[in-house]
Structure formats: structure tokens, C-alpha cells
Enzyme design. Structure first.
Site, short mmCIF file in Angstrom:
data_model
loop_
_atom_site.label_atom_id
_atom_site.label_comp_id
_atom_site.label_asym_id
_atom_site.label_seq_id
_atom_site.Cartn_x
_atom_site.Cartn_y
_atom_site.Cartn_z
N THR A 1 1.80 -0.28 6.40
CA THR A 1 0.38 0.48 6.69
C THR A 1 -0.42 -0.09 7.45
OG1 THR A 1 0.75 1.00 4.17
CG2 THR A 1 -1.60 1.51 5.04
N ALA B 1 -2.83 -11.14 -0.62
CA ALA B 1 -1.64 -12.03 -1.34
C ALA B 1 -0.54 -11.94 -0.41
CB ALA B 1 -1.45 -11.69 -2.63
N ASP B 2 -0.15 -10.89 0.25
CA ASP B 2 1.18 -10.45 0.60
C ASP B 2 1.19 -11.29 2.12
OD1 ASP B 2 -1.06 -8.99 1.78
OD2 ASP B 2 0.39 -7.38 2.44
N ARG B 3 0.05 -11.54 2.47
CA ARG B 3 0.15 -12.34 3.97
C ARG B 3 0.30 -13.81 3.52
NH1 ARG B 3 -5.30 -11.35 7.16
NH2 ARG B 3 -3.93 -12.35 9.08
N THR C 1 4.30 17.74 24.86
CA THR C 1 3.39 17.29 23.88
C THR C 1 4.22 16.22 23.14
OG1 THR C 1 2.23 19.17 24.00
CG2 THR C 1 1.84 17.71 22.03
N ASN D 1 0.70 -1.23 0.02
CA ASN D 1 -0.23 -0.03 0.01
C ASN D 1 0.85 1.19 -0.01
OD1 ASN D 1 -2.88 -0.74 0.08
ND2 ASN D 1 -2.00 -1.88 1.89
N THR D 2 2.06 1.25 0.47
CA THR D 2 3.02 2.30 0.56
C THR D 2 4.08 2.21 0.00
OG1 THR D 2 2.15 2.46 3.11
CG2 THR D 2 4.07 3.78 2.41
N ASN D 3 4.70 1.38 -0.23
CA ASN D 3 5.99 1.39 -1.00
C ASN D 3 5.94 -0.01 -1.91
OD1 ASN D 3 7.61 3.24 0.09
ND2 ASN D 3 7.49 1.91 1.91
N THR D 4 7.03 -0.05 -2.88
CA THR D 4 7.02 -1.34 -3.69
C THR D 4 8.31 -1.61 -4.03
OG1 THR D 4 5.24 -0.61 -5.26
CG2 THR D 4 6.69 -1.90 -6.13
#
Length: 255
Positions: free
Chosen positions: A133, A109-111, A185, A9-12
């Protein structure tokens, strides 16, 4: 050579295997609007810089959790590498891994590929924690079956939600705070995000082990897994190559 592509989702991630070992890895931000030409231009430029001859690539395997990106990666393999890519999840593709859940078709699929990559490298029952992600906890039995798991928001997703939903809270870097009780904070947020995530990981691992009832090895992978090294009490190994190793194994089983 084999080119494996992990579209998250974030990187390839693009990785090359020469038949004996991994020889190169490159990472880019995932963008489903990039064309096959865009990917090829970027990939060939990096390969040329490192003296890699991509004309030697004889196969390609792709794992993608971004459906809209698949068309362009298929074209990349066909037009620029002259190979027909294997896509994880396609009908007829063999992983050799039983998926023992109610709805196997819903498992990303990644899992499945990460579970396979862990199984071929580590003996016994496993917990595979993939921090991206989303943070997933996947259970792999000693006989090589995917037994289910847990999905929780990723650490960056949680941090971004905290900033976006509360106007007065700043964006912060993720790092281990000097103490649990924050004195301002930023340190209070770092404690909540970093230590809170360590407790999420360790707490869920302990509950999984108690429910499973047998010894389990815990492996962490994914883009931010290294942040937890030395902080988690339950992670046994940190291994960034689990998913690409799983893709290599899929290639071997479908040749």
C-alpha cells in the site's frame, strides 16, 4: 508447527513453518470486520483441502499494521489453536534489533520485522524495499540495527489517486509500456505509473547509497515487487519471504 500471520493494509498472509521449512502460505484480503470465526472457517477449509493438520500448530506470531484487526486474530489463536499469540510491538517482546531513529515507537511493526528478516538472510548493510500500500525503503546496518528509511505512496495507491482525481482517466493494469513516450491515454498512464515508479526506486536507492557512503545490498519484497524484476537497475534480490522469515526469527528469540 508455527503459524505466522502478517496483517497488512491490503492483504493478510498466513504461513506455516514445520521447524525446518515453510510448508504452506495463504493470502486473503485484509478486512478488520472479519471475526475470529470468519478467519478460522476460511483457514481450516484451505488447510483441509491441502491435507494440513492445524491441530499441530504449537505457536503463533502476528505482525499487524491494522490495530482494529488484532482482537480477532488474538481470538483466532486462543480459541481455535489453543495457543497464546505473540504480537509484534507488545511490551517485553524481544527482536534483538536496535531501532536508531528519533521516535522508535512510531516505526511500523512490519518494517522492523522485515528488517530483521533481511538481516538474518543477507550480510552487510541493506536497503529493504517493501512495495505494498505504501512503498518503504528501510536501512539495515551490518550489525543488525534499523537505521531509518523512506516512506512513499505505493504504486496501486498512486494509480488509484490518478484515476479518482481525474474524471477522464481510466483505470489501467500496471505493466511495462513498450516505450516511454505514450501514444494514447493508457500507454501514457502506464509509462507514468510503471516507469515513474522504477525511476522513484532507482533514484532513491542511488541517493541512499550516496548518503550512506558504504556498499549496500538492495532487496525488494512485498505484493508488487515482482513487477519490477528486470526493470530496476538497482535491486539485487527479490525475496517474498522476508517478513515471514522475520516473524520466525522473533519466535525463536522469545521462546
Amino acid at each position: 508447527m508455527l503459524l505466522v500471520i502478517d496483517v497488512g493494509n491490503t492483504n493478510t498472509v498466513f504461513a506455516l513453518h514445520d521447524g525446518e521449512q515453510w510448508v504452506n502460505q495463504w493470502r486473503s484480503a485484509t478486512d478488520s470486520t472479519k471475526t475470529a470465526d470468519d478467519h478460522a472457517s476460511w483457514l481450516w477449509r484451505l488447510a483441509d483441502m491441502q491435507g494440513v493438520d492445524l491441530s499441530r500448530v504449537q505457536g503463533c506470531v502476528v505482525s499487524s499494521v491494522v490495530p482494529h484487526a488484532q482482537f480477532n486474530f488474538r481470538n483466532l489463536a486462543r480459541r481455535y489453536l489453543n495457543v497464546e499469540p505473540l504480537f509484534i510491538g507488545e511490551p517485553g517482546l524481544k527482536t534483538g534489533m536496535a531501532v536508531r531513529v528519533r521516535h522508535p515507537e512510531q516505526v511500523g511493526a512490519d518494517r522492523i520485522v522485515s528488517a530483521l528478516g533481511a538481516h538474518v538472510a543477507y550480510p552487510g548493510d541493506l536497503i529493504v524495499i517493501d512495495s505494498g500500500t505504501a512503498t518503504t525503503f528501510d536501512i539495515v546496518s551490518a550489525d543488525g540495527a534499523f537505521e531509518g528509511g523512506i516512506i512513499s505512496p505505493g504504486i496501486y495507491l498512486s494509480m488509484r489517486a490518478l484515476h479518482d482525481a481525474a474524471a477522464q482517466l481510466p483505470r489501467i493494469a500496471i505493466q511495462k509500456p513498450p516505450q516511454v513516450i505514450g501514444k494514447d491515454t493508457v500507454s501514457a498512464m502506464q509509462s507514468g505509473v510503471f516507469i515513474g515508479y522504477i525511476e522513484l526506486i532507482d533514484g532513491l536507492v542511488r541517493r541512499i547509497k550516496a548518503e550512506w557512503g558504504r556498499p549496500m545490498t538492495v532487496i525488494a519484497t512485498g505484493g508488487v515487487a515482482s513487477l519490477f524484476e528486470g526493470a530496476s537497475e538497482t535491486i539485487d534480490y527479490y525475496d517474498q519471504d522476508i517478513l515471514i522469515r522475520g516473524l520466525l526469527e522473533v519466535w525463536k528469540r522469545n521462546r
